[in-house]
Design an enzyme around this catalytic site. Structure first.
Site, PDB file in Angstrom:
ATOM      1  N   GLY A 165       0.804  -1.223   0.000  1.00  0.00           N
ATOM      2  CA  GLY A 165       0.000   0.000   0.000  1.00  0.00           C
ATOM      3  C   GLY A 165       0.835   1.272   0.000  1.00  0.00           C
ATOM      4  N   LYS A 201      -6.043   5.600 -13.943  1.00  0.00           N
ATOM      5  CA  LYS A 201      -7.297   6.238 -13.549  1.00  0.00           C
ATOM      6  C   LYS A 201      -7.532   5.907 -12.081  1.00  0.00           C
ATOM      7  CE  LYS A 201     -11.528   7.844 -14.513  1.00  0.00           C
ATOM      8  NZ  LYS A 201     -11.495   9.304 -14.559  1.00  0.00           N
ATOM      9  N   HIS A 235      -4.774   1.347   2.550  1.00  0.00           N
ATOM     10  CA  HIS A 235      -4.576   0.395   1.454  1.00  0.00           C
ATOM     11  C   HIS A 235      -4.175  -0.997   1.927  1.00  0.00           C
ATOM     12  CE1 HIS A 235      -5.049   3.722  -1.215  1.00  0.00           C
ATOM     13  NE2 HIS A 235      -3.943   4.308  -0.842  1.00  0.00           N
ATOM     14  N   ARG A 291       2.558 -15.337  -4.736  1.00  0.00           N
ATOM     15  CA  ARG A 291       2.811 -16.041  -3.475  1.00  0.00           C
ATOM     16  C   ARG A 291       1.487 -16.389  -2.815  1.00  0.00           C
ATOM     17  NH1 ARG A 291       0.956 -11.926  -0.333  1.00  0.00           N
ATOM     18  NH2 ARG A 291       1.447  -9.839  -1.077  1.00  0.00           N
TER      19      ARG A 291
HETATM   20  P1  ADP Z   1       0.100  -2.702  -3.228  1.00  0.00           P
HETATM   21  O1  ADP Z   1       0.958  -3.579  -4.065  1.00  0.00           O
HETATM   22  O2  ADP Z   1       0.894  -1.644  -2.533  1.00  0.00           O
HETATM   23  O3  ADP Z   1      -0.832  -3.453  -2.331  1.00  0.00           O
HETATM   24  P2  ADP Z   1      -2.080  -2.277  -5.157  1.00  0.00           P
HETATM   25  O4  ADP Z   1      -1.837  -1.875  -6.560  1.00  0.00           O
HETATM   26  O5  ADP Z   1      -2.446  -3.709  -4.925  1.00  0.00           O
HETATM   27  O6  ADP Z   1      -0.812  -1.859  -4.254  1.00  0.00           O
HETATM   28  O7  ADP Z   1      -3.212  -1.370  -4.536  1.00  0.00           O
HETATM   29  C1  ADP Z   1      -3.553  -1.444  -3.175  1.00  0.00           C
HETATM   30  C2  ADP Z   1      -4.843  -0.706  -2.920  1.00  0.00           C
HETATM   31  O8  ADP Z   1      -4.714   0.682  -3.326  1.00  0.00           O
HETATM   32  C3  ADP Z   1      -6.060  -1.213  -3.681  1.00  0.00           C
HETATM   33  O9  ADP Z   1      -6.677  -2.314  -3.057  1.00  0.00           O
HETATM   34  C4  ADP Z   1      -6.920   0.029  -3.671  1.00  0.00           C
HETATM   35  O10 ADP Z   1      -7.513   0.205  -2.398  1.00  0.00           O
HETATM   36  C5  ADP Z   1      -5.926   1.164  -3.875  1.00  0.00           C
HETATM   37  N1  ADP Z   1      -5.742   1.461  -5.328  1.00  0.00           N
HETATM   38  C6  ADP Z   1      -4.758   1.015  -6.128  1.00  0.00           C
HETATM   39  N2  ADP Z   1      -4.935   1.433  -7.406  1.00  0.00           N
HETATM   40  C7  ADP Z   1      -6.049   2.193  -7.427  1.00  0.00           C
HETATM   41  C8  ADP Z   1      -6.798   2.901  -8.449  1.00  0.00           C
HETATM   42  N3  ADP Z   1      -6.396   2.927  -9.721  1.00  0.00           N
HETATM   43  N4  ADP Z   1      -7.930   3.556  -8.073  1.00  0.00           N
HETATM   44  C9  ADP Z   1      -8.350   3.540  -6.792  1.00  0.00           C
HETATM   45  N5  ADP Z   1      -7.714   2.897  -5.787  1.00  0.00           N
HETATM   46  C10 ADP Z   1      -6.576   2.225  -6.080  1.00  0.00           C
END
Ligand code: ADP
Length: 447
Positions: A165, A201, A235, A291
């Protein structure tokens, strides 16, 4: 099967892996830091090796020490769990060079999916729907403005090497874009040693829905349905459930099929999770984790399939024990991540557990490494266990969760149990009516 498996992790996940090995009759080796001498995974493993001081960089991330422990004990495979070395392609490569099996996908697949830009491009190529955004990395402001204008505001700038996050910045309007770009780049560089970022987006009210996949490494692969992990703080997932309260059977089958075909297409081996944001009935890929996930038990509860057992089978070339038609979803499961933290401030609360009474009964599972008298060391993340509850329906699951939370006693430290007792009685939660921002709003209004 393997002669001996070394578990390069700690806490509840080390115990979870150990259990799967024991059921298969495989001897286990626990590795631990000096702070974890009295940890449950160390006590229950057949052998244990101290690999360094409390700081995890010098112990749980210390590849030299872990390799030495492997050699001393004669382990022929390593399960990395989640976090630590689980998505470290170099580690997977080193093991391969030494003839030790890494229980996970190939170093190449870890590397591709570890770079979120490459992961997104790969996903797109494999027919997975992705969040609209830049084709690759973004370095300069003009380029960022051009892409953002095309996809429309708000946009989110994300670190290519991101995880946990971190390294994400939202720009609501064009005048905030330059600042967001610079902050994201410097945060990414500080946190991951790589300043590459990309734009996508920013979805306003999505749910986080992810698909569990399992590949046999020979072109075969299945999906095991989805998990809804929309309840997040910073997140980070807090509460996960399966199936998602909002998905229809046809949508589940469709997205599952797309993911299964994608992993077959690349010859993926072992467990993986394809993560999506879901809004207005559409799926948008955000990343793939190569994983086992913290929240894997909800999938196990509704499918009856032991994912660690399948990982061990695939890694030892025994193949998957199930095919797609064997995967039948039964009932509903919810997982609560119990952290040693204050339930309102989330300040970590390490220390001695003076009294411990986990819940039990039909449909209740507690995956935890703690026990009465155990002292939680201050050096690691604050997850102390997971309460997973299964019911024939979501309603039954919620009632059972309510009951199990009432039974759960952990004294001597603060835990997030009171937060879950509040959540389980909340009307929105009961109706399944929430998105990725719901919990943050709820917590802010509670203050
Ligand atoms: P990480 O690898 O740090 O966990 P992620 O890409 O899986 O990052 O995103 C984690 C969280 O961040 C998502 O579950 C969501 O809550 C938020 N998030 C990520 N990308 C977006 C997006 N394009 N729009 C809105 N929220 C997002």
């Amino acid at each position: 099967m393997f002669r001996k498996v070394l578990i390069a992790n700690r806490g509840e996940i080390a115990l979870r892996i150990l259990r799967a090995c024991k059921e298969l009759g495989i001897p286990t080796v626990a590795v631990h830091s000096t702070a974890d001498e009295s940890a449950m995974h160390v006590r229950l493993a057949d052998e244990s090796v101290c690999i360094g001081p409390p700081a995890y960089r010098q112990s749980y991330l210390n590849i030299h020490e872990i390799m030495a422990a492997c050699e001393i004990t004669g382990a022929d495979a390593i399960h990395p769990g989640y976090g630590f070395l689980s998505e470290n392609a170099k580690f997977a490569e080193i093991l391969e060079a030494h003839g030790i099996t890494f229980i996970g996908p190939s170093a190449e697949h870890i590397r591709i999916m570890g770079d979120k830009i490459e992961a997104k491009q790969t996903a797109k190529r494999l027919g997975i729907p992705v969040v609209p955004g830049s084709e690759g990395g973004i370095t300069d402001e003009d380029e960022a403005k051009k892409v953002a204008a095309e996809i429309g505001y708000p946009v989110i700038i994300k670190a290519a090497a991101g995880g946990g996050g971190r390294g994400m910045m939202v720009a609501m309007t064009e005048d905030r874009l330059s600042e967001a770009l610079h902050t994201a780049r410097s945060e990414a560089s500080a946190a991951f040693g790589d300043s590459s970022v990309y734009i996508e987006k920013y979805l306003a009210k999505p749910r986080h829905i992810e698909v569990q996949v399992m590949g046999d490494g020979k072109g075969g692969g299945i999906h095991l349905g989805e998990r809804d992990c929309s309840l997040q703080r910073r997140h980070q997932k807090v509460w996960e459930e399966a199936p998602s309260p909002v998905l229809r059977e046809a949508d589940r089958a469709k997205i599952g099929d797309i993911c299964a075909k994608a992993i077959q297409g690349i010859g993926y081996s072992g467990a993986g999770t394809v993560e999506f944001l879901w809004e207005n009935g559409e799926f948008y890929f955000i990343e793939m984790n190569t994983r086992l996930q913290v929240e894997h038990p909800v999938t196990e509860m509704i499918t009856g399939i032991d994912l660690v057992n399948e990982q061990l089978r695939v890694a030892s070339a025994a193949g998957l024990s199930v095919n797609q038609s064997d995967v039948v979803i039964n009932g509903h499961a919810i997982e609560c991540r119990i952290n040693a933290e204050h339930p309102d401030t989330f300040v970590p609360s390490p220390g001695r557990i003076t009294y411990y009474h986990p819940p039990g009964g039909l449909g209740v599972r507690v995956d935890s490494g703690v026990y009465q008298g155990y002292s939680i060391p201050p050096h690691y993340d604050s997850l102390i266990g997971k309460l997973i509850v299964h019911g024939r329906t979501r309603e039954e699951c919620l009632m059972r969760l309510h009951r199990a939370l009432d039974e759960f006693v952990v004294d001597g430290i603060n835990t997030t149990l009171p937060l879950f007792r509040d959540l389980v009685g909340n009307e929105d939660i009961q109706k399944g009516n929430y998105n990725i921002h719901w919990l943050e709003h709820y917590l802010a209004n509670k203050k």
